[in-house]
Write a protein that holds these residues in place. Structure first.
Motif, PDB file in Angstrom:
ATOM      1  N   TYR A   1      60.172  73.412  59.164  1.00 29.60           N
ATOM      2  CA  TYR A   1      59.362  74.441  58.351  1.00 29.60           C
ATOM      3  C   TYR A   1      60.517  75.133  57.313  1.00 29.60           C
ATOM      4  O   TYR A   1      59.941  75.443  56.251  1.00 29.60           O
ATOM      5  CB  TYR A   1      58.850  75.227  59.142  1.00 29.60           C
ATOM      6  N   ILE A   2      61.877  75.062  57.706  1.00 29.69           N
ATOM      7  CA  ILE A   2      62.673  75.759  56.789  1.00 29.69           C
ATOM      8  C   ILE A   2      62.787  74.791  55.597  1.00 29.69           C
ATOM      9  O   ILE A   2      62.940  75.067  54.466  1.00 29.69           O
ATOM     10  CB  ILE A   2      64.171  75.782  57.614  1.00 29.69           C
ATOM     11  N   ALA A   3      62.967  73.465  55.690  1.00 29.17           N
ATOM     12  CA  ALA A   3      62.918  72.534  54.832  1.00 29.17           C
ATOM     13  C   ALA A   3      61.643  72.567  53.734  1.00 29.17           C
ATOM     14  O   ALA A   3      61.762  72.406  52.755  1.00 29.17           O
ATOM     15  CB  ALA A   3      63.263  71.244  55.275  1.00 29.17           C
ATOM     16  N   ALA A   4      60.553  72.531  54.459  1.00 26.64           N
ATOM     17  CA  ALA A   4      59.302  72.761  53.467  1.00 26.64           C
ATOM     18  C   ALA A   4      59.145  73.945  52.875  1.00 26.64           C
ATOM     19  O   ALA A   4      59.128  74.122  51.652  1.00 26.64           O
ATOM     20  CB  ALA A   4      58.066  72.468  54.633  1.00 26.64           C
ATOM     21  N   GLY A   5      60.046  75.099  53.538  1.00 22.60           N
ATOM     22  CA  GLY A   5      59.829  76.328  52.670  1.00 22.60           C
ATOM     23  C   GLY A   5      60.777  76.398  51.615  1.00 22.60           C
ATOM     24  O   GLY A   5      60.455  76.820  50.345  1.00 22.60           O
TER      25      GLY A   5
END
Length: 109
Positions: A5-9
Motif C-alpha cells: 500500500y505504501i508503494a501504491a500510494g
C-alpha cells in the motif's frame, strides 16, 4: 501488505496524470483526489506495519478500497480511454473484493 500500500500510494505521485485521467470528467477535483488517495494509501500502509495501529489501519484500508470502486467501475465502462482491455478492467473489479478480504484478515489481530 503494508509495503504494497505504501508503494501504491507513492505511485499516485509518480504517475499523477494517469490517475487524474481516471477521474477526469467523472469526479470533481481529480488531481486533489489523486493526492488525497495516495496519501491515504501511504498512511494505511504505514499503519498496517505497526502492530498497535494495524487493526485501525485495516479498517481504513477497507474503507479506502470501497471508496475507489466507482473509479474502477468508470475505467471498466470506458476501457478505450485508458488503453486497457475491457476484460482486464472487468476482472479487476472482483480483485477489489479479494483485497478487502485480505485487509479484513488484519482486523482480527
Amino acid at each position: 501488505m503494508g509495503v504494497a500500500y505504501i508503494a501504491a500510494g507513492l505511485n499516485h505521485f509518480w504517475h499523477t496524470t494517469f490517475y487524474a485521467n481516471m477521474l477526469e470528467g467523472f469526479l470533481p477535483y481529480p488531481l486533489a483526489l489523486v493526492y488525497i488517495s495516495g496519501i491515504a494509501e501511504i498512511l494505511c500502509g504505514i499503519g498496517l506495519l505497526i502492530p498497535s495501529t494495524r487493526k485501525m489501519a485495516a479498517w481504513a484500508t477497507i474503507a479506502l478500497l470501497i471508496a475507489i470502486v466507482p473509479a474502477n467501475i468508470n475505467m471498466a465502462l470506458h476501457p478505450a480511454q485508458f488503453g486497457f482491455s475491457p476484460m482486464a478492467l472487468y476482472l479487476r473489479l472482483p480483485l477489489q473484493l479479494l483485497l478487502i478480504w485480505l485487509a479484513y484478515i488484519y482486523t482480527k489481530d
